[in-house]
Structures are given as C-alpha cells and as structure tokens.
Scaffold this active site. Structure first.
Site, short mmCIF file in Angstrom:
data_model
loop_
_atom_site.label_atom_id
_atom_site.label_comp_id
_atom_site.label_asym_id
_atom_site.label_seq_id
_atom_site.Cartn_x
_atom_site.Cartn_y
_atom_site.Cartn_z
N CYS B 32 -85.25 -21.75 -26.86
CA CYS B 32 -84.05 -22.48 -26.42
C CYS B 32 -83.00 -21.49 -25.95
O CYS B 32 -82.34 -20.84 -26.76
CB CYS B 32 -83.54 -23.35 -27.56
SG CYS B 32 -81.85 -23.94 -27.34
N CYS B 35 -79.42 -21.87 -27.17
CA CYS B 35 -79.30 -21.50 -28.59
C CYS B 35 -79.04 -20.01 -28.73
O CYS B 35 -78.24 -19.58 -29.55
CB CYS B 35 -80.58 -21.85 -29.34
SG CYS B 35 -80.97 -23.60 -29.33
#
Lengths: 316, 108
Positions: B32, B35
């Site tokens: 991700c 993230c």
C-alpha cells in the site's frame, strides 16, 4: 538572507507532489533555504499510482510510491525542509517577504512556488460518502487486495481508471469498468490492455447513480445514459477515478484563474504577483503528466532563483 | 526518526486493549503506497504524543484476525483505542492537523 526578515525562507513550496518536490530539489541545490508544505502525503497523485511507465529512464517502469519516496529522500538530502502543514493563505506583503499561514503557524518566504496540484473528484451520489473505507475507494492500489475473489466496479475512462482497473484484476474475480462516454480518454496502450484483459468487462455510456450496503458495499446501481435503463450489480467495491479539481482556493484573488480553476502563468511559471510562481497541475496547460509536472517545478525554481538574485536576496 | 513499533494479532490484547495509555494503531501493508507515505506523519505524531499516546502499526497481510474484527476494508486506517475500547477511526490519508484533532477528541 534579507536583513529585514532573518527568519524568512528563500523559497516556500506549497504542495509536495512531483512539481513541488522537483522545485524544492532545484531550490535546495541552488543553496536556497527551501521549505516544502504538504497537506496530505508527499508525492501527491504519484504516491497512489501503482506503476509509472512513462517517466523517462525507467525501462521497466517504477512504482509510484517508490518514485515519491526517492524524490523526498533526494530533496531532503540537499537540505530542503518538509512540513506536513495545511497552508491556509499566501499573503504578499509589499516590500517584504510573503507570509504563509498554515493551521499551525505563520512562515515567511521571499518567493513562493504554488504546486498544490489537484484532488480526485467524487461522484456525489447516495451511498458514496457513507461507505468510504467500506468498499468505496479512491485508491485501488491501497484497497484492491481487500476484495480478493469479489466483483468490483471501477468508474472512469482516463489513464487513472484504466491503470487501476488493470491493477484490481490481480485480486478481484471480475472488474466492471464503467464509463459515462462511449470511448476512453486513456492512452492507447492502456486501452489495449484493458480490452485484452479477460477479467475486465467494459460498460460504456453508463454512470453509477447509487451505492448501497448495510455495513459494506453490496450493490451499485447503474444507469445507461442513452436508454435510461437501470441495472443493479452486486459488487464488493466501487473504485472511483473521474478526474480532478485543482486546489486553487489559495490563489483566488491573487492570480488569474481559468474556468477550470487553473492559474494562468507565463512560460517561466511566473504569475502577475512578483515572486509568486505556479507549477504543475495547478496551472493552465494541456499535458498533465508526472514528467511535465516535474519540468514545471524545475522551471519555476529556476525562475524563482532568478527573481531572488534580482532582488539581491541571499547574494554573497 | 523513531520507527513506530509493530503490534500483531498475538500482542494486540496486551499492547492495545490492556494499555494504560490511549493507543493509536496504524493499519498498513507493504504493497500500500499511501500507507508508506503516511508512516512518516504517524512517526512525527508519535514523537509529539510520546508519553501520552502509544503508537503501533499493524501489517494487515501478516495479521488477519484483528483487521477483520474491526472491519478494515481500506488502508491506511488509523484506529484509536482508549481503555480497551475503540474511540476513533480515521480512514485514508488526512492532513496531519486533522489527525491531531481526531486524536485529541478520541483521547479527551
């Protein structure tokens, strides 16, 4: 450094995406005291792009986050500062440095490069806001993996939508790519891949008009814009990529904006306010690409450097 | 900058539910991108709130139980726990000042 404002930065960059970070890189390498403000995450749109294949010099492409992290590292290596603060106003002060107000405080800078970019648009339909994070997503690279073997919808027809639809097929059992027109805007290569992918089914001339679900997304209602026929698809997620709106609210009243809200600048990224430059997706232009954003950033920083030198700021 | 400590399905009960201090858990995964971009902001917050809030991150790939239990379908997600109860949820990336505001509300 100016004697009037010893605390002032030479260059403040508002927005830490491709344009802003490149501007900061050039500013810092010109030994200018450079500060970058980022409202959300550094890298901007590129940080949520799975694969960047059209930036020169990366024959296999590069992951957008890796690209962004490399750029941040490079910028910090040359001494630019980075602050995660949301800029509320850019104030020209006659004969003095600009004052930049954030939610946290105020800063001064002799030159400002606005690179606040653009934010992804929302559909504005029932269920969208209620189900964000529970199936409604604006980042397939973040969330696609949560929908393993489920059917999902991707909305949009540009590069972002096609890129994300392709990425989503790694997890989803089926991807419905819903676009309101009858052709895509995406690059020919991406379109070829979309049409060749057995997991993607394209639905043209249709829009999603409602997203429903108790706790998580369960269905989406489509309407055909030509026939008016509606159709309910059971899906686990709706990924939305329908263009962007420039974050130009900071420039209102300062510089001329076009109908789309983009700032009008000259070839050096100069606005009519001396010392204020605008680069990247925030300005009026035809190509909205990472490489052109970076090019804008470099141009703006060089123009800012010339402006500072002309003002006699930081010489010797 | 100090890296945020990891919490797992196995240590969640002790580190989060039984914590005397409020706890913020940053749910993330290596694939991700956002993230990874949010991590430095969470680390900055972790330093600013040192001694007041404990900060952890949980890898959703390696820990299937807790993310499912809290219905995580989007990352990054920041969950704030106080006295063993969920006190706040922040989905996606938000401005740092918003994160601070939500954190202050949750631990008030």
């Amino acid at each position: 450094m100016s004697f009037d404002s010893p605390q002032a930065y030479d260059i403040a960059v508002v927005g830490g995406g491709g344009a802003g970070l490149t501007a900061a890189l050039y500013g810092a390498r010109a030994r200018r005291r450079t500060l970058v403000f980022e409202r959300l995450i550094t890298g901007g749109q590129i940080a949520t792009t799975e694969l960047v294949e059209n930036f020169p010099g990366f024959p296999q492409g590069i992951n957008g986050t890796d690209f962004a992290m490399n750029l941040v590292q490079q910028v910090e290596h040359f001494g630019a500062e980075l602050r995660y603060e949301d800029v509320q106003a850019i104030n020209p002060q006659h004969g003095k440095p600009f004052r930049i107000d954030t939610r946290e405080g105020s800063y001064e800078a002799h030159a400002v490069i606005a690179t606040a970019g653009a934010d992804y648009n929302k559909l504005g339909i029932p269920g969208e806001e209620e189900l964000v994070g529970r199936g409604v997503s604006y980042c397939a690279t973040c969330d696609a993996a949560f929908f393993q073997d489920e059917e999902v919808i991707v909305v949009g027809g540009g590069d972002a939508a096609c890129d994300e639809a392709l990425f989503t097929t790694r997890y989803a059992s089926k991807v419905w790519l819903v676009h309101r027109r009858e052709t895509f805007r995406a690059s020919a290569l991406l379109q070829e891949r979309v049409f060749a992918n057995p997991k993607i089914e394209v639905i043209f001339n249709s829009v999603v008009q409602r997203i429903s679900g108790e706790q998580v997304v369960e269905t989406a209602e489509l309407i055909n814009t030509e026939t008016g026929q509606t159709h309910i698809l059971p899906v686990g997620a709706v990924f939305i990529f329908i263009g962007q709106t420039p974050n130009s609210h900071l420039l209102k009243g300062l510089v001329e904006l076009d109908e789309g809200g983009h700032a009008q600048v000259d070839l050096q990224m100069c606005t009519k306010v001396p010392g204020l430059f605008v680069a990247g997706d925030l300005r009026t232009k035809a190509a909205r690409q990472l490489v052109s954003a970076c090019g804008d950033g470099a141009t703006a920083a060089l123009a800012a450097e010339a402006y500072l030198a002309k003002q006699g700021i930081g010489e010797g | 900058m100090a890296e945020t400590s990891e919490v797992t399905d196995a240590t969640f009960e002790a580190d989060v539910m039984k914590s005397d201090l409020p706890v913020l858990v940053d749910f993330w995964a290596p694939w991700c991108g956002p993230c990874r971009m949010v991590a430095p902001i969470v680390e900055e917050l972790g330093e600013e709130y040192a001694g007041r809030v404990n900060f952890y991150k949980m890898n959703t790939d390696e820990n299937p139980t807790i993310p499912t239990q809290y219905g995580i379908r989007s990352i990054p997600s920041l969950l704030i726990f106080k006295s063993g109860e969920l006190a706040g949820t922040i989905v996606g990336f938000r401005p740092k000042s918003d994160l601070k505001k939500r954190l202050e509300e949750a631990i008030a």
